[in-house]
Design a protein around this motif. Structure first.
Motif, PDB file in Angstrom:
ATOM      1  N   PHE A  96     -22.967  26.113 -10.508  1.00 20.94           N
ATOM      2  CA  PHE A  96     -22.380  27.208  -9.741  1.00 20.94           C
ATOM      3  C   PHE A  96     -23.381  27.667  -8.682  1.00 20.94           C
ATOM      4  O   PHE A  96     -24.453  28.163  -9.022  1.00 20.94           O
ATOM      5  CB  PHE A  96     -22.047  28.404 -10.632  1.00 20.94           C
ATOM      6  CG  PHE A  96     -20.835  28.230 -11.477  1.00 20.94           C
ATOM      7  CD1 PHE A  96     -19.577  28.174 -10.909  1.00 20.94           C
ATOM      8  CD2 PHE A  96     -20.937  28.139 -12.855  1.00 20.94           C
ATOM      9  CE1 PHE A  96     -18.449  28.029 -11.687  1.00 20.94           C
ATOM     10  CE2 PHE A  96     -19.821  27.990 -13.640  1.00 20.94           C
ATOM     11  CZ  PHE A  96     -18.570  27.928 -13.056  1.00 20.94           C
ATOM     12  N   ILE A 119     -14.796  27.479  -8.381  1.00 21.42           N
ATOM     13  CA  ILE A 119     -14.526  26.436  -9.378  1.00 21.42           C
ATOM     14  C   ILE A 119     -14.554  25.060  -8.725  1.00 21.42           C
ATOM     15  O   ILE A 119     -15.110  24.102  -9.277  1.00 21.42           O
ATOM     16  CB  ILE A 119     -13.181  26.716 -10.081  1.00 21.42           C
ATOM     17  CG1 ILE A 119     -13.304  27.978 -10.931  1.00 21.42           C
ATOM     18  CG2 ILE A 119     -12.769  25.527 -10.949  1.00 21.42           C
ATOM     19  CD1 ILE A 119     -12.006  28.473 -11.518  1.00 21.42           C
ATOM     20  N   PHE A 139     -12.683  32.804  -6.092  1.00 22.68           N
ATOM     21  CA  PHE A 139     -12.895  32.269  -7.438  1.00 22.68           C
ATOM     22  C   PHE A 139     -12.428  30.818  -7.538  1.00 22.68           C
ATOM     23  O   PHE A 139     -13.079  29.990  -8.185  1.00 22.68           O
ATOM     24  CB  PHE A 139     -12.188  33.127  -8.496  1.00 22.68           C
ATOM     25  CG  PHE A 139     -12.995  34.301  -8.945  1.00 22.68           C
ATOM     26  CD1 PHE A 139     -14.162  34.127  -9.661  1.00 22.68           C
ATOM     27  CD2 PHE A 139     -12.593  35.590  -8.649  1.00 22.68           C
ATOM     28  CE1 PHE A 139     -14.916  35.214 -10.084  1.00 22.68           C
ATOM     29  CE2 PHE A 139     -13.327  36.680  -9.062  1.00 22.68           C
ATOM     30  CZ  PHE A 139     -14.498  36.489  -9.788  1.00 22.68           C
ATOM     31  N   ILE A 140     -11.317  30.496  -6.897  1.00 21.69           N
ATOM     32  CA  ILE A 140     -10.851  29.111  -6.887  1.00 21.69           C
ATOM     33  C   ILE A 140     -11.862  28.232  -6.146  1.00 21.69           C
ATOM     34  O   ILE A 140     -12.192  27.124  -6.594  1.00 21.69           O
ATOM     35  CB  ILE A 140      -9.443  29.015  -6.270  1.00 21.69           C
ATOM     36  CG1 ILE A 140      -8.426  29.701  -7.184  1.00 21.69           C
ATOM     37  CG2 ILE A 140      -9.046  27.564  -6.036  1.00 21.69           C
ATOM     38  CD1 ILE A 140      -7.057  29.889  -6.563  1.00 21.69           C
ATOM     39  N   LEU A 167     -12.302  25.582 -17.286  1.00 18.95           N
ATOM     40  CA  LEU A 167     -12.322  25.925 -15.868  1.00 18.95           C
ATOM     41  C   LEU A 167     -11.084  25.409 -15.145  1.00 18.95           C
ATOM     42  O   LEU A 167     -10.578  26.065 -14.234  1.00 18.95           O
ATOM     43  CB  LEU A 167     -13.588  25.398 -15.202  1.00 18.95           C
ATOM     44  CG  LEU A 167     -14.845  26.217 -15.457  1.00 18.95           C
ATOM     45  CD1 LEU A 167     -16.057  25.517 -14.886  1.00 18.95           C
ATOM     46  CD2 LEU A 167     -14.707  27.604 -14.886  1.00 18.95           C
ATOM     47  N   ILE A 168     -10.583  24.250 -15.550  1.00 20.96           N
ATOM     48  CA  ILE A 168      -9.362  23.729 -14.941  1.00 20.96           C
ATOM     49  C   ILE A 168      -8.174  24.630 -15.288  1.00 20.96           C
ATOM     50  O   ILE A 168      -7.360  24.962 -14.419  1.00 20.96           O
ATOM     51  CB  ILE A 168      -9.120  22.272 -15.376  1.00 20.96           C
ATOM     52  CG1 ILE A 168     -10.162  21.366 -14.720  1.00 20.96           C
ATOM     53  CG2 ILE A 168      -7.711  21.813 -15.029  1.00 20.96           C
ATOM     54  CD1 ILE A 168     -10.173  19.945 -15.240  1.00 20.96           C
ATOM     55  N   ASN A 176     -15.349  22.238 -18.798  1.00 19.36           N
ATOM     56  CA  ASN A 176     -14.578  21.698 -17.679  1.00 19.36           C
ATOM     57  C   ASN A 176     -13.081  21.925 -17.856  1.00 19.36           C
ATOM     58  O   ASN A 176     -12.393  22.325 -16.916  1.00 19.36           O
ATOM     59  CB  ASN A 176     -14.869  20.210 -17.498  1.00 19.36           C
ATOM     60  CG  ASN A 176     -16.265  19.946 -17.010  1.00 19.36           C
ATOM     61  OD1 ASN A 176     -16.961  20.841 -16.545  1.00 19.36           O
ATOM     62  ND2 ASN A 176     -16.712  18.716 -17.134  1.00 19.36           N
ATOM     63  N   LEU A 221      -8.364  27.817 -16.080  1.00 18.30           N
ATOM     64  CA  LEU A 221      -8.593  29.050 -15.321  1.00 18.30           C
ATOM     65  C   LEU A 221      -8.188  28.889 -13.864  1.00 18.30           C
ATOM     66  O   LEU A 221      -7.573  29.788 -13.281  1.00 18.30           O
ATOM     67  CB  LEU A 221     -10.057  29.472 -15.432  1.00 18.30           C
ATOM     68  CG  LEU A 221     -10.463  30.716 -14.650  1.00 18.30           C
ATOM     69  CD1 LEU A 221      -9.723  31.935 -15.182  1.00 18.30           C
ATOM     70  CD2 LEU A 221     -11.953  30.917 -14.717  1.00 18.30           C
ATOM     71  N   ALA A 222      -8.512  27.740 -13.271  1.00 14.43           N
ATOM     72  CA  ALA A 222      -8.140  27.492 -11.875  1.00 14.43           C
ATOM     73  C   ALA A 222      -6.619  27.479 -11.718  1.00 14.43           C
ATOM     74  O   ALA A 222      -6.092  28.032 -10.744  1.00 14.43           O
ATOM     75  CB  ALA A 222      -8.742  26.176 -11.389  1.00 14.43           C
ATOM     76  N   TYR A 253     -18.061  24.109  -8.132  1.00 12.92           N
ATOM     77  CA  TYR A 253     -18.712  23.766  -9.398  1.00 12.92           C
ATOM     78  C   TYR A 253     -18.584  22.267  -9.675  1.00 12.92           C
ATOM     79  O   TYR A 253     -19.553  21.604 -10.040  1.00 12.92           O
ATOM     80  CB  TYR A 253     -18.089  24.579 -10.534  1.00 12.92           C
ATOM     81  CG  TYR A 253     -18.493  24.137 -11.921  1.00 12.92           C
ATOM     82  CD1 TYR A 253     -19.715  24.517 -12.450  1.00 12.92           C
ATOM     83  CD2 TYR A 253     -17.657  23.353 -12.700  1.00 12.92           C
ATOM     84  CE1 TYR A 253     -20.095  24.116 -13.725  1.00 12.92           C
ATOM     85  CE2 TYR A 253     -18.019  22.949 -13.972  1.00 12.92           C
ATOM     86  CZ  TYR A 253     -19.233  23.338 -14.472  1.00 12.92           C
ATOM     87  OH  TYR A 253     -19.606  22.939 -15.726  1.00 12.92           O
ATOM     88  N   TYR A 296     -21.505  20.128 -11.599  1.00 12.51           N
ATOM     89  CA  TYR A 296     -21.503  21.122 -12.688  1.00 12.51           C
ATOM     90  C   TYR A 296     -22.568  22.194 -12.498  1.00 12.51           C
ATOM     91  O   TYR A 296     -23.310  22.528 -13.401  1.00 12.51           O
ATOM     92  CB  TYR A 296     -21.644  20.432 -14.046  1.00 12.51           C
ATOM     93  CG  TYR A 296     -20.725  19.256 -14.200  1.00 12.51           C
ATOM     94  CD1 TYR A 296     -19.347  19.428 -14.180  1.00 12.51           C
ATOM     95  CD2 TYR A 296     -21.221  17.969 -14.322  1.00 12.51           C
ATOM     96  CE1 TYR A 296     -18.490  18.342 -14.298  1.00 12.51           C
ATOM     97  CE2 TYR A 296     -20.364  16.879 -14.445  1.00 12.51           C
ATOM     98  CZ  TYR A 296     -19.004  17.073 -14.429  1.00 12.51           C
ATOM     99  OH  TYR A 296     -18.169  16.015 -14.541  1.00 12.51           O
TER     100      TYR A 296
END
Length: 132
Positions: free
Chosen positions: A80, A70, A66-67, A20-21, A17, A23-24, A73, A78
């Motif tokens: 995809f 996420i 992609f955003i 991913l944050i 998590n 990455l976002a 997700y 959780y």
């Protein structure tokens, strides 16, 4: 013994998590840079070609997708959703066709790949496979 594995799963979920944050946030920064690049087309005096503008717009949509993936997700507990990956694949192949369209055979293969992805999207959106 089973309790130790549940702690490991919780720790790994937190690591995922947080990753991913991060990455976002990186994607949001790049989305902002791409927005500036697209709007610079208006004020550049004709230095950017229309093909470069189109490529920039498609890259913009890839960042956006992609955003959205996420975000989905976290909203889907959780998980995809498969169809978002298919959307990203279709957009990426369209971008590839626009950028690299010198070989007719390659363009035909890319178009066939888009057709396969669209059929897959149709199948994934049937009532039996849709989870949401």
């Amino acid at each position: 013994m089973n309790n130790k594995f549940s702690y490991a799963a919780v720790i790994l979920q937190w690591v995922l998590n947080l990753s991913l944050i991060v990455l976002a946030l990186i994607l949001v920064i790049f989305l902002g840079k791409e927005t500036i690049y697209i709007f610079s087309f208006i004020n550049d005096g004709g230095e950017l070609s229309k093909l470069e503008l189109l490529e920039g717009i498609l890259v913009y949509f890839l960042y956006f997708e992609f955003i959205a993936l996420i975000i989905k997700y976290f909203e889907a507990n959780y998980h995809f959703p498969l169809r978002y990956f298919i959307y990203i694949g279709i957009t990426a192949i369209i971008r590839l066709i626009i950028i690299d369209h010198e070989s007719p055979a390659d363009t035909l293969i890319y178009s066939g790949a888009i057709l396969v992805l669209v059929i897959t999207l149709y199948i994934a959106n049937t009532k039996q496979l849709k989870r949401e």
